[in-house]
Design a protein around this motif. Structure first.
Motif, short mmCIF file in Angstrom:
data_model
loop_
_atom_site.label_atom_id
_atom_site.label_comp_id
_atom_site.label_asym_id
_atom_site.label_seq_id
_atom_site.Cartn_x
_atom_site.Cartn_y
_atom_site.Cartn_z
N ASN A 76 1.49 2.27 -3.63
CA ASN A 76 0.20 2.94 -3.68
C ASN A 76 -0.80 2.12 -4.50
N ALA A 77 -0.73 0.80 -4.30
CA ALA A 77 -1.58 -0.10 -5.09
C ALA A 77 -2.48 -0.90 -4.15
N PRO A 78 -3.72 -1.17 -4.58
CA PRO A 78 -4.57 -2.05 -3.76
C PRO A 78 -4.11 -3.50 -3.90
N HIS A 124 0.83 -1.21 0.00
CA HIS A 124 0.00 0.00 0.00
C HIS A 124 0.86 1.25 0.00
N ILE A 125 1.85 1.26 0.91
CA ILE A 125 2.64 2.49 1.08
C ILE A 125 3.58 2.70 -0.10
N ASN A 126 4.37 1.68 -0.42
CA ASN A 126 5.41 1.86 -1.45
C ASN A 126 4.85 1.92 -2.86
#
Lengths: 383, 389
Positions: free
Chosen positions: B59-61, B55-57
């Motif tokens: 930014n993908a679900p 999620h953080i790196n």
């Protein structure tokens, strides 16, 4: 040959004398702080290379990659001083940048100075935390409390150009001095603490509760308690600075709304906001949603347990800090602020008596410490 | 609420269940439960960490189906699950390159779970718990309880230990290999041979068990001056390789196809260890990311492995030193060192040495922090889909 032997025995004697200056556990803590600092610096370089695929910046790049966000402001303040034309005016508390400026006279480099100030402060903070915890609990609990403090997911800010380590060194010093009934020292260190960060205000109720607790235990009035009245002197310096720079001692209050679009409100407003943030894009949902929420609930849980398990002054410290940070319209940087809520680490130290829980907290802490550090050095906002 | 399901149990029956559970728990030493619990907690925290870092790196679900586990289904894992699902095929580029026991085990479990990815994770989970227990018990034969526990802890948090939890062969291989050595130490040689064969059916490194068990037998002979016919069970170990040769013959018509394929599917071939190490030094001049992954990290772990080999010969029983040496030579005696950090995970005597060193609290902290920081970094890179050993 005999000269060599003499030299060796002199060195051995000097080293033994030096080592005897502090208890063995203090040396362990000091070694731990520096070891973690070095490993974090190495990790920063490695992760920057791996994730960013770029060489380090040219001048002192291995330190430069940690010079982000507030650290840049503190550097600028240390170098150029406060300025009324600056958008931040006197928003930042002055003691840390002033210490950096002072150290820079020796090092001739503001970046290195910032790291030196934080290094010295983080060592002092860790040593005092161990000694303070040792007043009420076993040596093992005290050591574990320091361990969990040093590996907390946002503990990287203890080593870089941020105010947390200086603030904690002064705060721990103040509370420890109060515990040892050296109230003049508690008051003075408390004033310096409030000159470093706004949370210094929490020392007022904390020291007052400690005094009340001592009164309750001994049924004896102590005039020394009036030294608590010195703590707001640190805030006085801040007000004076605001007046000097912005022409209004309370300029910082208006700036809060302008710069950060937040104001005081009931804690559930901010918590509801953090829950709402879980619906943002995955990155934001994680950082300003999940992590803020988790840290808020962890700190709240620890605040409640502190009232049952710990000394009232510690419970006061964590509760008031929590209220200060959570009672806003938009909860921001709670994982970093939780680092200053030291009773969390004493509770972790107690829980860590079980090897199972010790392992759980250690793995959770260091994995998140790694990911937050790797984001920070790449310039992403992480608390 | 008469007639309810729970009404059928009376107090005596409940206490019988509790007593039976206690009896079951007490049969296994408390420390075994502790290492099993550690292995599961490490797994859960790592899986949650994978989601957070994705999620953080990125930014993908998460991917839609089994997303929690799917993000760990990368590189070799994809091949193993394909083999579990569709079997070996001569048409594929990999033919019978991969050893069969892990995909076959996954297939067997998938018959129950109905999902190959979940099955891969279950095989690794059970194998890891078994490996952790076997390692702890093995070390208790020679060392204190504390050293044994710490050794297991360092195995579970090693920078590449994420491979122990996902659909890779490392945990199954370690369970069999450590089980085989433990059986040899306990003089149950038929089991040592049997588990050794299964180990070689899982990974090529199983070959190292032959000299390892032979040295253990020689050591036992040297100590007791008594021949033991049971030692011949060591000869059962190559049966695992026999299955692999048979598989190659079945799939490609030639039992030695995999050996010929090494040149084509991998950029590396046998060489003196210094050739690979020299090459890793050269890789330090690549782009920063590559310099780090195929240069610095390969180099550090090769050197760490070598140091472990040397110290093992001084400090440990010969059986451990042979295991460390054989495995180190296997990954470093090549023209291009690849995945040394992952292969170092198999050199379990390293964790015994870590267990020694960490008797000092300072070093305990240092190894723990180093391990977990890089575990986080490598895992984050891996779930991102980038090659990480």
């Amino acid at each position: 040959m005999s000269a060599l032997q003499n030299l060796r025995s002199t060195i051995t004697a000097q080293t033994t004398r030096l080592a005897a200056l502090l208890p063995r556990d203090d040396w362990l803590v000091i070694g731990g702080v520096f070891a973690i600092k070095i490993m974090l610096m190495i990790f920063g370089v490695r992760s920057y290379h791996m994730l960013e695929d770029e060489p380090l910046p040219p001048h002192l790049g291995w330190l430069g990659i940690w010079n982000r966000w507030d650290a840049l402001h503190f550097q600028r303040l240390a170098q150029a001083g406060y300025n009324s034309t600056d958008i931040m005016k006197a928003w930042f508390y002055p003691l840390y940048p002033w210490c950096v400026r002072l150290t820079a006279y020796l090092t001739r480099d503001f970046l290195i100075s910032a790291f030196v100030v934080s290094a010295v402060a983080s060592v002092i903070a860790a040593v005092i935390l161990r000694r303070m915890t040792g007043l009420d609990f076993s040596a093992n609990v005290a050591r574990r409390a320091v361990w969990f403090f040093l590996i907390f997911p946002t503990a990287y800010v203890l080593h870089i150009g941020y105010t947390e380590s200086l603030f904690l060194a002064l705060t721990f010093g103040s509370i420890f001095a109060a515990r040892r009934e050296r109230w003049w020292l508690a008051g003075v260190l408390g004033a310096f603490s409030w000159m470093t960060r706004a949370n210094g205000i929490v020392l007022l109720p904390t020291l007052a509760v400690e005094a009340a607790y001592q009164f309750w235990k001994g049924r004896r009035w102590n005039w020394q308690w009036l030294w608590i009245g010195v703590v707001p002197a640190g805030f006085g310096v801040y007000l004076w600075l605001n007046w000097r720079v912005a022409g209004d001692p309370f300029a910082f209050l208006k700036m809060r709304q302008q710069l950060f679009h937040m104001s005081f409100s009931w804690p559930w407003v901010g918590i509801r906001g953090a829950i709402g943030n879980l619906h943002r894009n995955p990155n934001e949902a994680e950082i300003v949603g999940g992590e803020e929420l988790f840290a808020t609930l962890l700190a709240l849980g620890c605040a409640i347990v502190s009232w049952i398990k710990l000394r009232p002054s510690y419970a006061t410290w964590i509760s008031c800090n929590w209220i200060l940070v959570a009672s806003v319209t938009f909860i921001e940087s709670m994982p970093r602020y939780a680092l200053t809520m030291f009773p969390i680490f004493i509770l972790f130290g107690l829980l860590g008596k079980s090897r199972f829980w010790s392992a759980v907290i250690t793995v959770w802490s260091i994995l998140l410490l790694a990911i937050f550090s790797s984001l920070f050095i790449r310039g992403w906002w992480v608390f | 609420m008469a007639g309810g399901l729970f009404d059928r149990y009376d107090v005596n029956e409940t206490s019988t269940v509790v007593a039976a559970t206690r009896k079951l728990l007490s049969r296994v030493p408390k420390d075994d439960w502790l290492v099993v619990a550690w292995s599961f907690v490490a797994k859960i925290v790592l899986i949650v960490f994978g989601v957070v870092s994705l999620h953080i790196n990125n930014n993908a679900p998460l991917p839609a189906h089994d997303g929690l586990l799917q993000i760990w289904n990368r590189w070799d894992s994809v091949q193993y699950l394909r083999l579990a699902q569709s079997g070996y095929s001569a048409a594929g580029p990999w033919k019978a390159w991969f050893y069969p026991l892990f995909p076959w085990s996954t297939r067997a479990v998938a018959a129950v779970t109905g999902d190959y990815l979940i099955a891969g994770f279950i095989v690794s989970a059970v194998a890891l718990a078994a490996a952790a227990v076997a390692l702890r018990r093995l070390l208790c034969l020679d060392f204190s309880r504390e050293i044994a526990l710490r050794a297991v802890w360092f195995l579970l948090i090693f920078p590449t230990s994420y491979f122990l939890h996902i659909a890779y062969t490392e945990s199954l291989f370690l369970a069999f290999a450590i089980g085989s050595i433990f059986a040899a130490r306990k003089n149950i040689w038929w089991m040592a041979g049997g588990l050794g064969a299964l180990s070689w059916m899982t990974r090529a490194n199983g070959a190292v068990l032959v000299p390892t068990l032979a040295v253990e037998a020689a050591y036992q002979f040297w100590k007791g001056r008594r021949w033991n016919w049971q030692w011949l069970w060591i000869c059962a170990v190559p049966l695992g390789f026999g299955v692999y040769l048979l598989l190659n013959w079945h799939v490609t018509g030639n039992p030695f196809t995999a050996i010929h394929m090494r040149k084509t599917v991998s950029v590396t071939s046998w060489a003196w260890p210094w050739t690979g190490i020299r090459e890793a030094f050269r890789n330090l001049h690549r782009t920063p990311s590559q310099a780090e992954m195929v240069g610095a990290q390969e180099l550090y772990f090769s050197i760490l492995g070598l140091a472990c080999v040397i110290v093992s010969w001084i400090k440990l029983r010969p059986v451990y030193a042979v295991w460390a040496t054989g495995n180190w030579l296997l990954f470093s005696a090549v023209t291009f060192i690849e995945s040394a950090p992952r292969y170092t995970l198999l050199i379990f005597p390293l964790f015994i040495l870590f267990g020694f060193v960490s008797e000092n609290r300072f070093w305990n902290g240092v190894i723990t922090v180093w391990s977990l920081l890089f575990l986080a970094l490598f895992s984050a890179v891996f779930v991102h889909g980038t090659w990480a050993f």
